[in-house]
Scaffold this motif. Structure first.
Motif, PDB file in Angstrom:
ATOM      1  N   ASP A 107       6.041  11.470  51.193  1.00  0.00           N
ATOM      2  CA  ASP A 107       6.724  12.056  52.342  1.00  0.00           C
ATOM      3  C   ASP A 107       8.223  11.799  52.217  1.00  0.00           C
ATOM      4  O   ASP A 107       8.653  10.650  52.193  1.00  0.00           O
ATOM      5  N   LEU A 108       9.012  12.871  52.118  1.00  0.00           N
ATOM      6  CA  LEU A 108      10.467  12.766  52.094  1.00  0.00           C
ATOM      7  C   LEU A 108      10.994  13.333  53.400  1.00  0.00           C
ATOM      8  O   LEU A 108      10.768  14.502  53.707  1.00  0.00           O
ATOM      9  N   ASN A 109      11.682  12.501  54.173  1.00  0.00           N
ATOM     10  CA  ASN A 109      12.157  12.867  55.497  1.00  0.00           C
ATOM     11  C   ASN A 109      13.652  12.570  55.553  1.00  0.00           C
ATOM     12  O   ASN A 109      14.068  11.447  55.295  1.00  0.00           O
ATOM     13  N   THR A 110      14.467  13.573  55.854  1.00  0.00           N
ATOM     14  CA  THR A 110      15.920  13.388  55.899  1.00  0.00           C
ATOM     15  C   THR A 110      16.472  13.878  57.225  1.00  0.00           C
ATOM     16  O   THR A 110      15.855  14.696  57.913  1.00  0.00           O
ATOM     17  N   ARG A 160      12.050  18.090  56.018  1.00  0.00           N
ATOM     18  CA  ARG A 160      10.980  17.168  55.627  1.00  0.00           C
ATOM     19  C   ARG A 160      10.047  17.869  54.641  1.00  0.00           C
ATOM     20  O   ARG A 160       9.767  19.058  54.780  1.00  0.00           O
ATOM     21  N   LEU A 161       9.563  17.103  53.664  1.00  0.00           N
ATOM     22  CA  LEU A 161       8.583  17.618  52.713  1.00  0.00           C
ATOM     23  C   LEU A 161       7.501  16.567  52.542  1.00  0.00           C
ATOM     24  O   LEU A 161       7.785  15.408  52.219  1.00  0.00           O
ATOM     25  N   ARG A 162       6.264  16.973  52.775  1.00  0.00           N
ATOM     26  CA  ARG A 162       5.122  16.062  52.657  1.00  0.00           C
ATOM     27  C   ARG A 162       4.091  16.695  51.739  1.00  0.00           C
ATOM     28  O   ARG A 162       3.840  17.900  51.807  1.00  0.00           O
ATOM     29  N   LEU A 204      -5.267  19.568  47.564  1.00  0.00           N
ATOM     30  CA  LEU A 204      -3.830  19.374  47.424  1.00  0.00           C
ATOM     31  C   LEU A 204      -3.154  20.155  48.533  1.00  0.00           C
ATOM     32  O   LEU A 204      -3.458  21.329  48.748  1.00  0.00           O
ATOM     33  N   SER A 205      -2.230  19.507  49.260  1.00  0.00           N
ATOM     34  CA  SER A 205      -1.491  20.225  50.303  1.00  0.00           C
ATOM     35  C   SER A 205      -0.008  19.907  50.188  1.00  0.00           C
ATOM     36  O   SER A 205       0.375  18.793  49.813  1.00  0.00           O
ATOM     37  N   ILE A 206       0.796  20.905  50.505  1.00  0.00           N
ATOM     38  CA  ILE A 206       2.252  20.780  50.529  1.00  0.00           C
ATOM     39  C   ILE A 206       2.719  21.316  51.869  1.00  0.00           C
ATOM     40  O   ILE A 206       2.361  22.436  52.259  1.00  0.00           O
ATOM     41  N   LYS A 207       3.508  20.497  52.599  1.00  0.00           N
ATOM     42  CA  LYS A 207       3.893  20.828  53.966  1.00  0.00           C
ATOM     43  C   LYS A 207       5.406  20.677  54.144  1.00  0.00           C
ATOM     44  O   LYS A 207       5.885  19.602  54.485  1.00  0.00           O
ATOM     45  N   GLU A 229      11.366  23.356  65.737  1.00  0.00           N
ATOM     46  CA  GLU A 229      10.807  23.004  64.430  1.00  0.00           C
ATOM     47  C   GLU A 229      10.056  24.191  63.853  1.00  0.00           C
ATOM     48  O   GLU A 229       9.282  24.858  64.540  1.00  0.00           O
ATOM     49  N   LEU A 230      10.283  24.452  62.564  1.00  0.00           N
ATOM     50  CA  LEU A 230       9.599  25.494  61.810  1.00  0.00           C
ATOM     51  C   LEU A 230       8.976  24.826  60.586  1.00  0.00           C
ATOM     52  O   LEU A 230       9.615  23.988  59.948  1.00  0.00           O
ATOM     53  N   GLY A 231       7.760  25.203  60.257  1.00  0.00           N
ATOM     54  CA  GLY A 231       7.123  24.588  59.103  1.00  0.00           C
ATOM     55  C   GLY A 231       5.954  25.407  58.601  1.00  0.00           C
ATOM     56  O   GLY A 231       5.604  26.444  59.161  1.00  0.00           O
TER      57      GLY A 231
END
Length: 130
Positions: A47-50, A63-65, A79-82, A100-102
């Motif tokens: 999880d990368l959160n900035t 954010r990328l998880r 496998l999941s990419i969020k 928030e958009l994701g």
């Protein structure tokens, strides 16, 4: 209601690295790595959160998880990419607006089938502190 079966022992391990000024002046970045060891499945999460400030009242939070999950019995993997992006605007001392958009891409593989899922979400909230 019938009793639910026991899940067995579950173990969770994690580490998080946090820093400021890595990608831009006065940003905040956090990289988290987690491992879940359960009787039913195992999971690894990155999880990368900035967060970046744009002026005094506006913050942007990309954010990328990513999760990888597998069963010990070789019954399949997932496998999941969020990715997501959130923005927060403080209009007054006690009033915030957040958007928030994701999305999520997920691929599940089982012995006889492969399934892909793609979904999106958006939400907007406001908060009044008093």
């Amino acid at each position: 209601v019938d009793a639910a079966p026991r899940t067995g022992m579950e173990y969770y391990y994690g580490v998080q690295f946090t820093g400021t000024g890595i990608f831009a002046v006065e940003d905040i970045a956090a990289l988290g790595l987690r491992y879940a060891d359960q009787d039913v499945y195992n999971r690894v999460t990155a999880d990368l959160n900035t967060r970046y400030s744009v002026g005094e009242f506006w913050k942007i939070n990309p954010r990328l998880r990513s999760d990888y999950k597998w069963n010990d019995g070789d019954e399949g993997t997932e496998l999941s990419i969020k990715p997501s992006i959130r923005t927060n605007y403080r209009a007054f001392d006690n009033w915030d607006l957040e958007l928030e958009l994701g999305g999520e891409w997920r691929q599940t593989e089982a012995p006889l089938t492969t399934d892909e899922h793609l979904g999106y979400y958006a939400y907007m909230t406001y908060r009044l502190d008093f």
